[in-house]
Motif scaffolding. Structure first.
Motif, PDB file in Angstrom:
ATOM      1  N   ALA A  64      -6.292   2.343   4.753  1.00  0.00           N
ATOM      2  CA  ALA A  64      -7.190   0.855   4.488  1.00  0.00           C
ATOM      3  C   ALA A  64      -8.713   1.029   5.079  1.00  0.00           C
ATOM      4  CB  ALA A  64      -6.437  -0.008   5.607  1.00  0.00           C
ATOM      5  N   ILE A  79      -9.990   3.755   2.420  1.00  0.00           N
ATOM      6  CA  ILE A  79      -9.295   2.970   1.368  1.00  0.00           C
ATOM      7  C   ILE A  79      -9.094   4.017  -0.099  1.00  0.00           C
ATOM      8  CG2 ILE A  79     -11.215   1.603   0.233  1.00  0.00           C
ATOM      9  CD1 ILE A  79      -8.630  -0.559  -0.075  1.00  0.00           C
ATOM     10  N   GLN A 107       1.098   6.674   1.299  1.00  0.00           N
ATOM     11  CA  GLN A 107       0.680   5.406   1.783  1.00  0.00           C
ATOM     12  C   GLN A 107      -0.895   5.317   1.800  1.00  0.00           C
ATOM     13  OE1 GLN A 107       2.425   3.207   3.808  1.00  0.00           O
ATOM     14  NE2 GLN A 107       0.501   2.132   3.746  1.00  0.00           N
ATOM     15  N   ARG A 108      -1.307   4.519   1.120  1.00  0.00           N
ATOM     16  CA  ARG A 108      -2.602   4.237   0.932  1.00  0.00           C
ATOM     17  C   ARG A 108      -3.235   3.671   2.073  1.00  0.00           C
ATOM     18  NH1 ARG A 108      -5.546   1.803  -4.182  1.00  0.00           N
ATOM     19  NH2 ARG A 108      -7.526   2.958  -3.945  1.00  0.00           N
ATOM     20  N   GLY A 114      -4.957   8.444   0.448  1.00  0.00           N
ATOM     21  CA  GLY A 114      -3.695   8.386   0.787  1.00  0.00           C
ATOM     22  C   GLY A 114      -3.158   9.595   1.572  1.00  0.00           C
ATOM     23  N   ASN A 121       0.952  -1.224   0.044  1.00  0.00           N
ATOM     24  CA  ASN A 121      -0.028   0.130   0.066  1.00  0.00           C
ATOM     25  C   ASN A 121       0.852   0.995   0.049  1.00  0.00           C
ATOM     26  OD1 ASN A 121      -2.483  -1.143  -0.199  1.00  0.00           O
ATOM     27  ND2 ASN A 121      -2.315  -1.814   2.101  1.00  0.00           N
TER      28      ASN A 121
END
Length: 178
Positions: A88, A92, A85-86, A95, A66
């Motif tokens: 969650a 989701i 960083q994506r 980022g 990710n």
């Protein structure tokens, strides 16, 4: 050699003028640690002084599906790095980004090249709708760069970080792809 035969990093690298933007490699640890220890670079981050090459190596060695980690290379020297960083779960679609440029290469288009590459990846490859970041309120160059790319201020984080013996506020900024 065609694009199918190229190394993955070569296939994903892009040239912006004479600056190459490419995926960070484990072999970049020394160059990334060197710029992270520069006073101007470090002042814009939450990093502590004296970051070791080994610490940077451990970070680079961690595989995170990710995360996108980029470096800017000029004449064989790493002059900037950036990451996304994506998030969650129910976030989701979002980022978080961070970036920095070598003290001697600010205002040379390197930040624009790095940020442009992150936004292209977010918009065209990961379908990320919301990009967010934090930036110290006294980092006018970075704030101007982020605004140029469509980021807007969403709030002020008081006493966000402790830097050089004092607490510093930060802005939280975001860019929404409509």
């Amino acid at each position: 050699m065609n694009s199918e035969q190229q190394e993955p990093d070569e296939r994903r690298s892009k040239k912006f003028g004479s600056v190459e933007i490419r995926a960070a490699r484990p072999s970049d640890a020394e160059g990334i640690a060197a710029i992270a220890n520069l006073p101007g670079f470090r002042a814009g981050t939450l990093r502590l002084p004296f970051q070791s090459t080994e610490e940077t190596q451990r970070w680079l060695d961690k595989h995170d599906a990710n995360a996108v980690r980029l470096v800017a290379v000029l004449d064989g020297q790493i002059v900037g790095n950036a990451g996304m960083q994506r998030l969650a779960g129910r976030r989701i679609h979002s980022g978080n980004i961070g970036m920095g440029v070598h003290d001697d290469f600010t205002s040379c288009g390197i930040g624009s090249a790095l940020l442009g590459a992150l936004i292209d990846t977010a918009d065209n490859w990961l379908a990320i709708k919301r990009l967010e970041l934090t930036v110290y309120v006294d980092n006018a160059r970075a704030i101007g760069l982020y605004e140029k790319f469509g980021f807007g201020t969403e709030g002020r984080l008081r006493a966000f970080g402790f830097r050089n013996g004092e607490y510093v506020d930060a802005l939280t900024m975001a860019r929404l792809r409509l």
